[in-house]
Design an enzyme around this catalytic site. Structure first.
Site, PDB file in Angstrom:
ATOM      1  N   ARG A 212      17.351  88.122  60.148  1.00  0.00           N
ATOM      2  CA  ARG A 212      18.362  88.849  60.922  1.00  0.00           C
ATOM      3  C   ARG A 212      17.695  89.715  61.989  1.00  0.00           C
ATOM      4  NH1 ARG A 212      20.812  90.299  55.279  1.00  0.00           N
ATOM      5  NH2 ARG A 212      22.225  88.544  55.015  1.00  0.00           N
ATOM      6  N   ASP A 250      33.756  82.257  59.319  1.00  0.00           N
ATOM      7  CA  ASP A 250      33.618  82.009  57.880  1.00  0.00           C
ATOM      8  C   ASP A 250      34.970  81.548  57.355  1.00  0.00           C
ATOM      9  OD1 ASP A 250      31.254  83.084  55.731  1.00  0.00           O
ATOM     10  OD2 ASP A 250      33.223  82.721  54.831  1.00  0.00           O
ATOM     11  N   SER A 251      34.960  80.879  56.212  1.00  0.00           N
ATOM     12  CA  SER A 251      36.238  80.436  55.638  1.00  0.00           C
ATOM     13  C   SER A 251      36.815  81.483  54.687  1.00  0.00           C
ATOM     14  CB  SER A 251      36.040  79.116  54.890  1.00  0.00           C
ATOM     15  OG  SER A 251      35.047  79.291  53.894  1.00  0.00           O
ATOM     16  N   ASP A 297      24.067  79.300  58.756  1.00  0.00           N
ATOM     17  CA  ASP A 297      23.479  79.658  57.451  1.00  0.00           C
ATOM     18  C   ASP A 297      24.468  79.284  56.347  1.00  0.00           C
ATOM     19  OD1 ASP A 297      22.034  80.846  55.390  1.00  0.00           O
ATOM     20  OD2 ASP A 297      22.749  82.868  55.846  1.00  0.00           O
ATOM     21  N   CYS A 337      19.667  77.273  51.851  1.00  0.00           N
ATOM     22  CA  CYS A 337      19.297  78.004  50.634  1.00  0.00           C
ATOM     23  C   CYS A 337      19.291  77.058  49.424  1.00  0.00           C
ATOM     24  CB  CYS A 337      20.253  79.171  50.408  1.00  0.00           C
ATOM     25  SG  CYS A 337      21.969  78.669  50.289  1.00  0.00           S
TER      26      CYS A 337
HETATM   27  N1  SAH Z   1      24.870  84.253  56.724  1.00  0.00           N
HETATM   28  C1  SAH Z   1      25.348  85.054  55.624  1.00  0.00           C
HETATM   29  C2  SAH Z   1      25.319  84.350  54.310  1.00  0.00           C
HETATM   30  C3  SAH Z   1      26.098  83.061  54.276  1.00  0.00           C
HETATM   31  S1  SAH Z   1      26.595  82.551  52.683  1.00  0.00           S
HETATM   32  C4  SAH Z   1      24.550  86.347  55.571  1.00  0.00           C
HETATM   33  O1  SAH Z   1      23.632  86.547  56.382  1.00  0.00           O
HETATM   34  O2  SAH Z   1      24.838  87.175  54.699  1.00  0.00           O
HETATM   35  C5  SAH Z   1      27.617  81.207  53.033  1.00  0.00           C
HETATM   36  C6  SAH Z   1      28.985  81.557  53.579  1.00  0.00           C
HETATM   37  O3  SAH Z   1      29.606  80.337  53.941  1.00  0.00           O
HETATM   38  C7  SAH Z   1      29.935  82.251  52.637  1.00  0.00           C
HETATM   39  O4  SAH Z   1      30.376  83.457  53.198  1.00  0.00           O
HETATM   40  C8  SAH Z   1      31.143  81.268  52.488  1.00  0.00           C
HETATM   41  O5  SAH Z   1      32.399  81.930  52.469  1.00  0.00           O
HETATM   42  C9  SAH Z   1      31.007  80.466  53.744  1.00  0.00           C
HETATM   43  N2  SAH Z   1      31.561  79.110  53.717  1.00  0.00           N
HETATM   44  C10 SAH Z   1      31.422  78.178  52.736  1.00  0.00           C
HETATM   45  N3  SAH Z   1      31.982  77.006  53.135  1.00  0.00           N
HETATM   46  C11 SAH Z   1      32.453  77.199  54.394  1.00  0.00           C
HETATM   47  C12 SAH Z   1      33.107  76.361  55.340  1.00  0.00           C
HETATM   48  N4  SAH Z   1      33.355  75.087  55.077  1.00  0.00           N
HETATM   49  N5  SAH Z   1      33.435  76.882  56.547  1.00  0.00           N
HETATM   50  C13 SAH Z   1      33.166  78.191  56.807  1.00  0.00           C
HETATM   51  N6  SAH Z   1      32.528  79.014  55.958  1.00  0.00           N
HETATM   52  C14 SAH Z   1      32.188  78.531  54.768  1.00  0.00           C
END
Ligand code: SAH
Length: 393
Positions: A212, A250-251, A297, A337
């Site tokens: 970040r 995000d979803s 991510d 991850c």
């Molecule tokens: N980048 C974040 C961590 C991401 S974790 C950070 O720095 O903290 C993964 C995220 O993807 C979660 O918040 C989850 O809600 C979201 N997610 C999972 N499937 C998804 C989709 N199909 N479309 C959008 N978001 C999604």
């Protein structure tokens, strides 16, 4: 009850690995006789070679593929609150050297000599994840050691990782001490909010801290798309360091609400968009919209080894779609991850996906999780996070 002994037959692969210092011993590599099978899941055992060579003290689970996880390299080690206070004290001292503020992953399982245990610290709140029957049996000793060491005000057990099922454990989220599940995080000089009850994993992803900061260093004046933003870890820091526009995508509505709240607390604004990332990237690409910085991510696409090929294809597609909305001379961060995809394979899929767009790309950073996530030198899978940053033409 006297302590049972697990025998490693001479010449078994585990025998060599354990001699080299690996903390895992697999079920097909021990002498699994009736005596071994009758040991209850999670019991503390000694591990010895056929000729009596002491491999150490560990905990055993006859139902798990990883039959023994070693806790100490001496046999007959006493596993009690004092033992945990020793290990936790070392983990804490390392973090206190690394960070000025009490916000970090305090324990990263095998990397801190505590297999099956993950603890994230948010000031005086601890989020504890127990992943194995062996550690579950030690809960009382672990909590006593934590109290002795740092008197946390709130302790929450986030025992809802899907991998617990492999150890025959139930899924539960439980407050063992204190109250309140809302937490504040300070990271890279920025304030964030999260919710331990609703949040994912232990509530916050400390692993991306340094990535970040790297992205934020490039963000001045930039438009930023933070895809899979969760509570805004990347996006809010980018906004704080001068990005001209940030979209958190995000979803999860609760995650986005936290991102908006954190943005306000830092005196910045981010635009929260609730959508599926692939669909939204499709839409943005069709409209020809681009961003100076794109972060992708996602949650793990390769949840188990059998998902490798389909997960690898998903990473390739994500890299292609994300590159399509990365503007000229833009920056693209791709992260995974999934410990079930190797760094080389992930990099190859990203390269293939970006390549499909015809863009030339230079890889400017290859990173993993921050130093509060120590990697066990004999367990390459403990280096689960991969973050690749590309500069596109
Ligand atoms: N980048 C974040 C961590 C991401 S974790 C950070 O720095 O903290 C993964 C995220 O993807 C979660 O918040 C989850 O809600 C979201 N997610 C999972 N499937 C998804 C989709 N199909 N479309 C959008 N978001 C999604």
């Amino acid at each position: 009850m006297s302590r049972k002994t697990i025998i490693l037959p001479k010449g078994a692969r585990s025998d060599k690995r354990a001699r080299a210092g690996s903390p895992w011993i697999f079920s097909n590599e021990i002498r699994m006789d009736d005596a071994a099978r009758s040991i209850p899941p999670g019991a503390i055992v000694n591990v010895r070679g056929e000729s009596g060579h002491p491999f150490g003290t560990g905990y055993f689970n006859p139902a798990s593929l990883i039959a023994v996880r070693l806790l100490d390299n001496a046999c007959d080690a006493v596993i009690d609150a004092d033992f945990f206070a020793g290990r936790l004290g070392r983990a804490l001292a390392l973090r206190e050297r690394l960070y000025a503020q009490p916000f970090y992953r305090l324990v990263h399982a095998e990397g801190d000599g505590l297999p099956g245990l993950v603890i994230d610290r948010f000031g005086d709140t601890l989020s504890v994840q127990v992943g194995t029957a062996g550690m579950e049996r030690q809960e009382g000793a672990i909590l006593a050691a934590l109290d002795r060491l740092m008197s946390p005000r709130t302790v929450i057990m986030r025992n809802d990782a899907p991998s617990r099922a492999l150890e025959g454990l139930e899924s539960e989220v439980r407050t063992v001490k204190g109250e309140g599940r809302r937490i504040q995080i300070e990271e890279n000089g920025t304030r964030y909010f999260a919710d331990l009850a609703q949040g994912q994993k232990t509530g916050w992803y400390y692993d991306q801290r340094n990535n970040r900061a790297f992205i934020a260093g490039l963000a001045k004046g930039a438009s930023v798309l933070d895809a899979y933003s969760y509570a805004g870890g990347f996006g809010i820091l980018a906004a704080k360091t001068g990005a001209k526009e940030v979209i958190c995508l995000d979803s999860s509505a609760p995650a986005l609400a936290l991102a908006e709240e954190s943005a306000r607390a830092n005196g910045v604004t981010v635009k929260a968009v609730k959508a599926d990332v692939f669909e939204e990237l499709e839409r943005l690409a069709a409209q020809g919209e681009t961003f100076d910085i794109v972060i992708a991510d996602p949650p793990p696409f390769v949840k188990s080894k059998k998902d490798l090929e389909s997960g690898a294809r998903a990473y390739r597609k994500l890299a292609r779609m994300a590159a399509l909305v990365t503007g000229e001379r833009g920056i693209l961060l791709m992260a995974s991850c999934s410990h079930n995809i190797s760094p080389d394979r992930f990099a190859a899929e990203c390269a293939a996906g970006i390549g499909r767009t015809g863009r030339r790309a230079g890889l400017i950073r290859q990173a993993g999780a921050g130093p509060d996530h120590p990697i066990h030198p004999h367990l390459p899978e403990s280096a689960y996070l991969k973050a690749l940053v590309y500069a596109l033409d």
